[in-house]
Design a protein around this motif. Structure first.
Motif, mmCIF file in Angstrom:
data_model
loop_
_atom_site.group_PDB
_atom_site.id
_atom_site.type_symbol
_atom_site.label_atom_id
_atom_site.label_comp_id
_atom_site.label_asym_id
_atom_site.label_seq_id
_atom_site.Cartn_x
_atom_site.Cartn_y
_atom_site.Cartn_z
ATOM 1 N N PHE A 190 -5.605 -8.590 -15.947
ATOM 2 C CA PHE A 190 -4.960 -7.685 -15.010
ATOM 3 C C PHE A 190 -5.250 -8.093 -13.575
ATOM 4 N N GLU A 191 -4.336 -7.676 -12.685
ATOM 5 C CA GLU A 191 -4.467 -7.859 -11.236
ATOM 6 C C GLU A 191 -4.639 -6.488 -10.602
ATOM 7 N N ILE A 192 -5.366 -6.452 -9.484
ATOM 8 C CA ILE A 192 -5.521 -5.208 -8.732
ATOM 9 C C ILE A 192 -5.090 -5.440 -7.286
ATOM 10 N N GLU A 193 -4.808 -4.336 -6.590
ATOM 11 C CA GLU A 193 -4.444 -4.428 -5.177
ATOM 12 C C GLU A 193 -4.857 -3.170 -4.444
ATOM 13 N N THR A 194 -5.409 -3.357 -3.273
ATOM 14 C CA THR A 194 -5.665 -2.288 -2.317
ATOM 15 C C THR A 194 -5.834 -2.919 -0.952
ATOM 16 N N PHE A 195 -5.450 -2.201 0.089
ATOM 17 C CA PHE A 195 -5.652 -2.657 1.464
ATOM 18 C C PHE A 195 -6.779 -1.888 2.144
ATOM 19 N N ALA A 216 -19.716 -7.968 -0.889
ATOM 20 C CA ALA A 216 -19.453 -9.389 -0.688
ATOM 21 C C ALA A 216 -18.043 -9.774 -1.118
ATOM 22 N N GLY A 217 -17.457 -9.019 -2.045
ATOM 23 C CA GLY A 217 -16.133 -9.369 -2.538
ATOM 24 C C GLY A 217 -14.980 -8.909 -1.667
ATOM 25 N N TRP A 218 -15.215 -7.922 -0.791
ATOM 26 C CA TRP A 218 -14.115 -7.325 -0.052
ATOM 27 C C TRP A 218 -13.422 -8.323 0.874
ATOM 28 N N THR A 219 -14.176 -9.076 1.655
ATOM 29 C CA THR A 219 -13.556 -9.983 2.624
ATOM 30 C C THR A 219 -12.733 -11.076 1.956
ATOM 31 N N PRO A 220 -13.249 -11.822 0.970
ATOM 32 C CA PRO A 220 -12.393 -12.841 0.347
ATOM 33 C C PRO A 220 -11.192 -12.245 -0.373
ATOM 34 N N PHE A 221 -11.339 -11.021 -0.916
ATOM 35 C CA PHE A 221 -10.196 -10.381 -1.573
ATOM 36 C C PHE A 221 -9.092 -10.096 -0.563
ATOM 37 N N GLN A 222 -9.446 -9.544 0.594
ATOM 38 C CA GLN A 222 -8.457 -9.237 1.615
ATOM 39 C C GLN A 222 -7.859 -10.501 2.234
ATOM 40 N N VAL A 257 -6.403 2.598 -6.408
ATOM 41 C CA VAL A 257 -6.165 1.155 -6.490
ATOM 42 C C VAL A 257 -5.010 0.907 -7.452
ATOM 43 N N SER A 258 -4.116 -0.023 -7.100
ATOM 44 C CA SER A 258 -3.019 -0.392 -7.991
ATOM 45 C C SER A 258 -3.492 -1.447 -8.979
ATOM 46 N N VAL A 259 -3.034 -1.331 -10.219
ATOM 47 C CA VAL A 259 -3.418 -2.277 -11.258
ATOM 48 C C VAL A 259 -2.207 -2.547 -12.145
ATOM 49 N N VAL A 428 12.737 -2.160 -10.985
ATOM 50 C CA VAL A 428 12.025 -2.879 -12.040
ATOM 51 C C VAL A 428 10.943 -2.014 -12.676
ATOM 52 N N LEU A 429 10.334 -1.108 -11.906
ATOM 53 C CA LEU A 429 9.333 -0.175 -12.424
ATOM 54 C C LEU A 429 9.709 1.243 -12.014
ATOM 55 N N LEU A 430 9.449 2.180 -12.886
ATOM 56 C CA LEU A 430 9.707 3.573 -12.582
ATOM 57 C C LEU A 430 8.596 4.125 -11.693
ATOM 58 N N ALA A 431 8.914 5.197 -10.976
ATOM 59 C CA ALA A 431 7.902 5.880 -10.165
ATOM 60 C C ALA A 431 6.924 6.619 -11.088
ATOM 61 N N PRO A 432 5.667 6.760 -10.679
ATOM 62 C CA PRO A 432 5.072 6.230 -9.451
ATOM 63 C C PRO A 432 4.780 4.735 -9.591
ATOM 64 N N GLN A 433 5.212 3.964 -8.618
ATOM 65 C CA GLN A 433 5.076 2.519 -8.695
ATOM 66 C C GLN A 433 3.753 2.058 -8.086
ATOM 67 N N PRO A 434 3.188 0.955 -8.593
ATOM 68 C CA PRO A 434 2.027 0.377 -7.928
ATOM 69 C C PRO A 434 2.443 -0.226 -6.591
ATOM 70 N N MET A 435 1.484 -0.636 -5.794
ATOM 71 C CA MET A 435 1.804 -1.295 -4.534
ATOM 72 C C MET A 435 2.698 -2.508 -4.813
ATOM 73 N N GLY A 436 3.708 -2.692 -3.978
ATOM 74 C CA GLY A 436 4.629 -3.809 -4.169
ATOM 75 C C GLY A 436 4.157 -5.007 -3.369
ATOM 76 N N THR A 437 3.238 -5.778 -3.942
ATOM 77 C CA THR A 437 2.694 -6.932 -3.243
ATOM 78 C C THR A 437 2.875 -8.187 -4.087
ATOM 79 N N ASP A 438 2.704 -9.321 -3.442
ATOM 80 C CA ASP A 438 3.001 -10.622 -4.041
ATOM 81 C C ASP A 438 2.346 -10.805 -5.411
ATOM 82 N N TYR A 439 1.035 -10.671 -5.470
ATOM 83 C CA TYR A 439 0.324 -11.032 -6.690
ATOM 84 C C TYR A 439 0.586 -10.047 -7.825
#
Length: 565
Positions: A190-195, A216-222, A257-259, A428-439
């Protein structure tokens, strides 16, 4: 017979030469706009080795108008021989950026640069027909797969060529875990996303990760969007692997967080929309009176969209790059930014006083600052839209209605407007949709699996391929909407999504990057590439960083060309 806004090229005939992915993608896009495609016999001409698109009939244009064309090359103006997709990926830096996350150049296992070139070629033909309809000179366009690749990498080249090192390392440290995607205890990738750092903290805390690893993971993730790498502490992957996917989903939902799961390349998608750009009439507003357009400076002297004004309110990559492409076609683009300017202007690395990545996507645009949460700011935005031809936005769903700036509101001040929305998931996905980001889109649509060599688990590339292709599709839709508005006299809604980019990569029949080319040198230094005289036609500089040039050249057809028609 009335022309439907969804098929603004009805009655048009284009003759296509060549069998490359680029020319086939372009022909498919033009056909979806109502164009009839004739296949020319024999190979394409020597100056268009990847294909030629020539308009041979457009009865809705005045009879004295020369008709546009677009020639597609491989290397185009680059003084490095390239004969196929693999050569372009090697010689123009795609292999380098795609391979950063795993420590060395890697082939991107889709004909990505060719697909981008095909969309750019279709844009050039559509914009050329619009220019002819508006009384401008006919245009003979030329583009290449190499120029499409350079545009796709413009933000990475900008970062590589600035002297500011504020973005951190562009390469992972040896021996570090390269994640995401993650794998749960029951084997789900799985992939996750948050800003937001707060939601990142809540999510990993719920999964039982150690606080130092979370921090330590936040900066490289962003920064993965900017660097093409994401080396996270191994403890995060271990925390994800300790729980089943249902528990991970519950933690993500509770944290905000979107997953999404990383799907197989054969995972079915919903049926494609009737129009790839969801072109439809703008809501009718019979009593509306469009405000007169004031004269103003044009962003560029030439280009088929010269004289067109685009009002843009966008963020991140997809929306700003779509506006930038319209500017490269000649439009005057005016950004609406919050008071004090877009916060992304200050994100390092800096090129002078502005972010290099921001400039790669927004240079040359004019700016109007307006607080859209206030009545005064809303009125200022409405005045700008009333004097524009296009309004382009990529706000989160529901935000336009909260601002009082949705399609119906804008139709009331400009009934002939092209209203363009560059979204994430569309239908492509029904609501509520996850964040619409590249990955996330790569993962859900199966594109991640397409990119992965046989025998390896699927993982999205950290090169922002979906953001870039989604931007090109959005700009393509705007050009089509402008032509539809010009032919029908009605306003047009254009809705595209990042998921449309995933669908296009999934559905494009391709020989595969491994089967085309293979003799060009592999670029491993973007700054050196941008400084190499052989690549001078691809890049320009403002003295602080380098950026890709417009991916087309436009010239007027010669008398000889007109006789050929």
């Amino acid at each position: 017979m009335a022309v439907p806004v969804s098929r603004p090229l009805d009655g048009t005939v284009v003759r296509a030469s060549g069998r490359s992915v680029a020319v086939r993608v372009a022909a498919t896009r033009l056909r979806a706009l109502g164009c009839a495609i004739e296949t020319a016999g024999g190979p394409p001409p020597p100056d268009a080795p990847a294909g030629l698109l020539r308009v041979v009939r457009a009865p809705w244009l005045p009879g004295d108008r020369a008709l546009p064309e677009c020639r597609i090359g491989w290397s185009g103006p680059v003084a490095v021989p390239m004969g196929g997709e693999r050569d372009v990926q090697a010689a123009c830096g795609i292999m380098h950026v795609h391979g950063r996350a795993t420590g060395g150049p890697r082939v991107l296992h889709v004909d990505y640069a060719s697909v981008c070139a095909g969309v750019l070629a279709a844009q050039a033909v559509t914009a050329g027909l619009l220019a002819a309809l508006r009384g401008g000179p006919a245009v003979r366009a030329a583009t290449s797969v190499a120029q499409a690749a350079a545009l796709a990498l413009t933000q990475y080249v900008a970062v590589a060529t600035t002297t500011d090192t504020g973005s951190g390392s562009s390469r992972p440290e040896p021996g570090t875990a390269r994640t995401p995607p993650f794998r749960s205890a029951d084997g789900v990738r799985f992939e996750i996303e948050t800003f937001q750092a707060e939601t990142w903290l809540r999510f990993w805390t719920a999964l039982g990760a150690a606080r130092p690893d979370i921090a330590a993971g936040w900066t490289p993730f962003q920064q993965r969007f900017a660097t093409g790498t994401c080396a996270l502490p191994p403890g995060l992957a271990a925390a994800a692997a300790a729980l089943g996917y249902p528990a991970v989903r519950r933690a993500a939902e509770a944290a905000g967080v979107s997953v999404v799961t990383v799907n197989d390349a054969a995972t079915p998608l919903p049926p494609a929309p009737a129009s790839p750009w969801r072109l439809r009439p703008l809501p009718a507003a019979p009593s509306a009176q469009a405000a007169p357009r004031p004269d103003g400076p044009s962003r560029r002297d030439g280009g088929p969209l010269a004289g067109i004004r685009v009002a843009e309110s966008t963020n991140r990559v997809q929306g700003p790059l779509a506006g930038h492409v319209l500017g490269l076609l000649g439009a005057d683009v005016v950004r609406i930014e919050p008071p004090g300017g877009d916060p992304m202007r200050g994100v390092p690395p800096m090129a002078g006083e502005c972010s290099a990545r921001f400039l790669a996507l927004n240079r040359g645009k004019r700016v109007v600052e307006a607080d859209l949460k206030s009545l005064t700011g809303r009125d200022e935005a409405l005045r700008l839209v009333a004097s524009s031809d296009v309004f382009l936005q990529n706000w989160a769903p529901g935000r336009a209605a909260r601002f009082g700036l949705d399609a119906a509101d804008l139709a009331a001040v400009h009934p002939g407007l092209v209203h363009a929305y560059a979204g994430g998931w569309a239908d492509v996905l029904l609501a509520p949709q996850p964040m619409g980001t590249d990955y996330l889109v790569q993962a859900h649509t199966g594109v991640a699996a397409l990119l992965t060599p046989p025998g390896r688990p699927p993982a999205p590339t950290l090169m922002t391929i979906i953001d870039v292709l989604g931007a090109l599709i959005s700009a393509e839709g705007v050009a089509a909407g402008l032509l539809g508005a010009a032919r029908t006299g009605a306003g047009v809604r254009v809705e595209t999504a990042l998921a449309d980019a995933g669908r296009l990569l999934r559905e494009t029949p391709a020989p595969g990057a491994r089967a085309a080319g293979g003799t060009a040198p592999v670029v491993t230094d973007l700054a050196a590439m941008a400084a190499d005289p052989a690549y001078a036609a691809l890049f320009e500089t403002d003295g602080a960083a380098c950026y890709s040039r417009a991916p087309w050249t436009f010239t007027s057809p010669s008398e000889h060309d007109r006789e050929e028609r």
